[in-house]
Design a protein around this motif. Structure first.
Motif, short mmCIF file in Angstrom:
data_model
loop_
_atom_site.label_atom_id
_atom_site.label_comp_id
_atom_site.label_asym_id
_atom_site.label_seq_id
_atom_site.Cartn_x
_atom_site.Cartn_y
_atom_site.Cartn_z
N HIS A 46 1.24 25.12 4.02
CA HIS A 46 0.70 24.76 2.72
C HIS A 46 -0.82 24.86 2.72
CE1 HIS A 46 0.23 22.97 -1.14
NE2 HIS A 46 -0.19 21.79 -0.70
N ILE A 47 -1.46 24.49 3.82
CA ILE A 47 -2.92 24.61 3.92
C ILE A 47 -3.34 26.06 3.78
CG2 ILE A 47 -4.89 24.30 5.49
CD1 ILE A 47 -3.30 21.88 6.65
N LEU A 48 -2.63 26.93 4.48
CA LEU A 48 -2.95 28.36 4.39
C LEU A 48 -2.67 28.88 2.99
CD1 LEU A 48 -1.51 29.50 7.84
CD2 LEU A 48 -3.90 29.04 7.24
N GLU A 49 -1.58 28.40 2.36
CA GLU A 49 -1.23 28.81 1.00
C GLU A 49 -2.34 28.46 0.02
OE1 GLU A 49 2.74 27.86 -1.40
OE2 GLU A 49 1.52 26.07 -1.10
N MET A 50 -2.99 27.31 0.23
CA MET A 50 -4.05 26.86 -0.66
C MET A 50 -5.42 27.44 -0.27
SD MET A 50 -2.31 25.08 -2.78
CE MET A 50 -3.46 24.08 -3.72
N GLY A 51 -5.45 28.32 0.74
CA GLY A 51 -6.68 29.00 1.13
C GLY A 51 -7.68 28.13 1.84
N ARG A 52 -7.18 27.15 2.60
CA ARG A 52 -8.07 26.21 3.29
C ARG A 52 -7.93 26.33 4.80
NH1 ARG A 52 -9.49 21.70 -0.26
NH2 ARG A 52 -8.50 21.96 -2.31
N GLU A 53 -8.87 25.75 5.53
CA GLU A 53 -8.80 25.71 6.98
C GLU A 53 -8.07 24.43 7.42
OE1 GLU A 53 -12.71 26.00 8.56
OE2 GLU A 53 -13.05 28.05 7.83
N LEU A 54 -7.49 24.46 8.61
CA LEU A 54 -6.81 23.28 9.13
C LEU A 54 -7.81 22.13 9.26
CD1 LEU A 54 -4.47 24.74 11.89
CD2 LEU A 54 -3.92 24.18 9.53
N PRO A 55 -7.45 20.94 8.79
CA PRO A 55 -8.40 19.82 8.79
C PRO A 55 -8.55 19.18 10.16
CG PRO A 55 -6.30 19.11 7.93
CD PRO A 55 -6.17 20.60 8.16
N LEU A 56 -9.71 18.59 10.39
CA LEU A 56 -9.94 17.82 11.60
C LEU A 56 -9.40 16.40 11.46
CD1 LEU A 56 -13.59 18.91 12.46
CD2 LEU A 56 -11.46 19.73 13.49
N TYR A 57 -9.36 15.91 10.22
CA TYR A 57 -8.91 14.55 9.94
C TYR A 57 -7.99 14.58 8.73
CZ TYR A 57 -13.13 13.81 12.69
OH TYR A 57 -14.09 13.87 13.65
N PRO A 58 -7.10 13.60 8.61
CA PRO A 58 -6.22 13.56 7.43
C PRO A 58 -7.00 13.37 6.13
CG PRO A 58 -5.41 12.12 9.18
CD PRO A 58 -6.79 12.54 9.58
N THR A 59 -6.51 14.01 5.08
CA THR A 59 -7.03 13.81 3.74
C THR A 59 -6.19 12.71 3.09
OG1 THR A 59 -7.76 16.10 3.52
CG2 THR A 59 -7.40 14.87 1.48
N LEU A 60 -6.81 11.58 2.75
CA LEU A 60 -6.06 10.43 2.26
C LEU A 60 -6.39 10.12 0.80
CD1 LEU A 60 -6.54 7.96 5.27
CD2 LEU A 60 -4.72 9.65 4.93
N PHE A 61 -5.38 9.68 0.08
CA PHE A 61 -5.58 9.13 -1.26
C PHE A 61 -4.50 8.08 -1.48
CE2 PHE A 61 -2.97 12.92 -1.59
CZ PHE A 61 -1.92 12.55 -2.42
N LYS A 91 0.84 -1.19 0.00
CA LYS A 91 0.00 0.00 0.00
C LYS A 91 0.89 1.25 0.00
CE LYS A 91 -2.21 -1.56 3.73
NZ LYS A 91 -2.00 -3.02 3.64
N ILE A 92 0.47 2.24 -0.75
CA ILE A 92 1.06 3.58 -0.67
C ILE A 92 -0.08 4.53 -0.35
CG2 ILE A 92 2.46 5.36 -1.78
CD1 ILE A 92 3.31 3.20 -3.83
N ILE A 93 -0.15 4.97 0.89
CA ILE A 93 -1.20 5.89 1.33
C ILE A 93 -0.58 7.29 1.40
CG2 ILE A 93 -2.84 6.46 3.16
CD1 ILE A 93 -3.41 3.79 1.86
N CYS A 94 -1.21 8.24 0.74
CA CYS A 94 -0.70 9.60 0.70
C CYS A 94 -1.63 10.53 1.47
CB CYS A 94 -0.58 10.08 -0.74
SG CYS A 94 0.49 9.05 -1.76
N VAL A 95 -1.04 11.56 2.03
CA VAL A 95 -1.79 12.52 2.84
C VAL A 95 -1.72 13.88 2.16
CG1 VAL A 95 -2.05 13.56 5.12
CG2 VAL A 95 -1.12 11.24 4.91
N GLY A 96 -2.87 14.48 1.95
CA GLY A 96 -2.92 15.82 1.36
C GLY A 96 -3.13 16.87 2.44
N LEU A 97 -2.61 18.05 2.17
CA LEU A 97 -2.90 19.21 3.04
C LEU A 97 -2.54 18.90 4.49
CD1 LEU A 97 -6.32 20.14 1.43
CD2 LEU A 97 -4.11 21.23 1.01
#
Length: 281
Positions: A78-93, A67-73
């Motif tokens: 980087h989150i602030l750079e992309m104009g997003r709020e800090l996540p409550l849970y990991p973003t996985l793909f 498995k290769i699990i990747c985490v976004g944001l």
């Protein structure tokens, strides 16, 4: 301890790197080594064929992860750079093994993309089977850390809300050169991570800026499914990606992408245009 998977005249081999010398462990790659229950002892006491470190031809440090699990944001800046709020849970793909290349191999720029971007990342490799791991168990399950660049076709990534199609083009993701055990590389405490294009630094951060650190990620992912030795988690990229710049910047034929993490290693990869059947002729 520092481990690598190298290409030899008889195939690939796992090696322990001791300064200027690399010693074969008797396993065909680091993934196979990690599947041995006593892998630490086996690697530390190996007395196999030796190679000069300077002559090593590095394959991806784990060539065929289950498995290769990747985490976004996952970096605050980087989150602030992309104009997003800090996540409550990991973003996985996910990413697939066909995407991986060695530490000094060429990156293949997909012929169908005009927006290939860089993403310097800390990768962790699992060394013990875990399921529903608490933080302590999760930390103990980490075999070590490596360097990865999640090279991304942005125009394909954003074709839909699901990112996978832009993240796993074949031969785009350098991974290595080493797996460094946690006693030698304390990533949660903070290591400098950087990326450069043709020698110009485009990303620089500290792994202490991770929103979800390595142990938290292993714990979270192991709640979803069993993690096994050789599985990889790419922990996310800091600010400085080309897609967030004004004007936007992307990788081009002949450019050299350098990705480094303090105390772990450095990738050097030249970008090459994909040779399609039509181009070949």
């Amino acid at each position: 301890m520092k481990l690598a998977t190298v290409r030899t005249t008889s195939g690939t081999a796992a090696v322990r790197v001791d300064g200027d010398t690399a010693v074969e462990t008797g396993h065909h790659d680091v993934g196979a080594l990690l599947r041995q229950e006593s892998w630490r002892e086996a690697a530390a006491t190996a007395t196999g064929r030796t190679h000069r470190t300077a002559d090593l031809d590095h394959a991806p440090v784990v060539p065929q992860p289950g498995k290769i699990i990747c985490v976004g944001l996952n970096y605050r800046n980087h989150i602030l750079e992309m104009g997003r709020e800090l996540p409550l849970y990991p973003t996985l793909f996910a990413k697939y093994p066909e995407a991986l290349v060695g530490a000094y191999d060429d990156i293949v720029l997909p012929a169908v993309s005009e927006a290939v971007d860089w993403e310097a990342e800390l990768a962790l490799v699992v060394g013990t089977e875990v399921r529903h791991a608490d933080r302590e168990t999760a930390a103990a399950a980490i075999a070590g850390y490596s360097v990865l660049n999640d090279v991304t076709a942005r125009d394909w990534q954003y074709r839909s809300p699901m990112w996978l199609q832009g993240k796993t083009f074949e031969a785009t993701t350098p991974f290595g050169p080493y797996l460094v055990t946690p006693d030698e590389a304390d990533a949660p405490a903070g290591l400098t991570i950087s990326g450069a294009v043709d020698g110009e630094t485009v990303q620089r951060a500290d792994t202490a800026d991770l929103v979800f650190d390595p142990a938290a990620l292993v714990s979270y992912v192991s709640t979803i499914l069993t993690l096994r030795p050789g599985d990889v988690i790419a922990t996310g990229t800091p600010g400085g990606v080309g897609h967030a710049r004004e004007p936007r910047r992307y990788l081009a034929e002949g450019q050299v992408l350098t990705t480094s993490i303090e105390g772990i290693g450095e990738l050097h990869n030249t970008c090459r245009a994909e040779k399609t059947a039509a181009a070949r002729g």
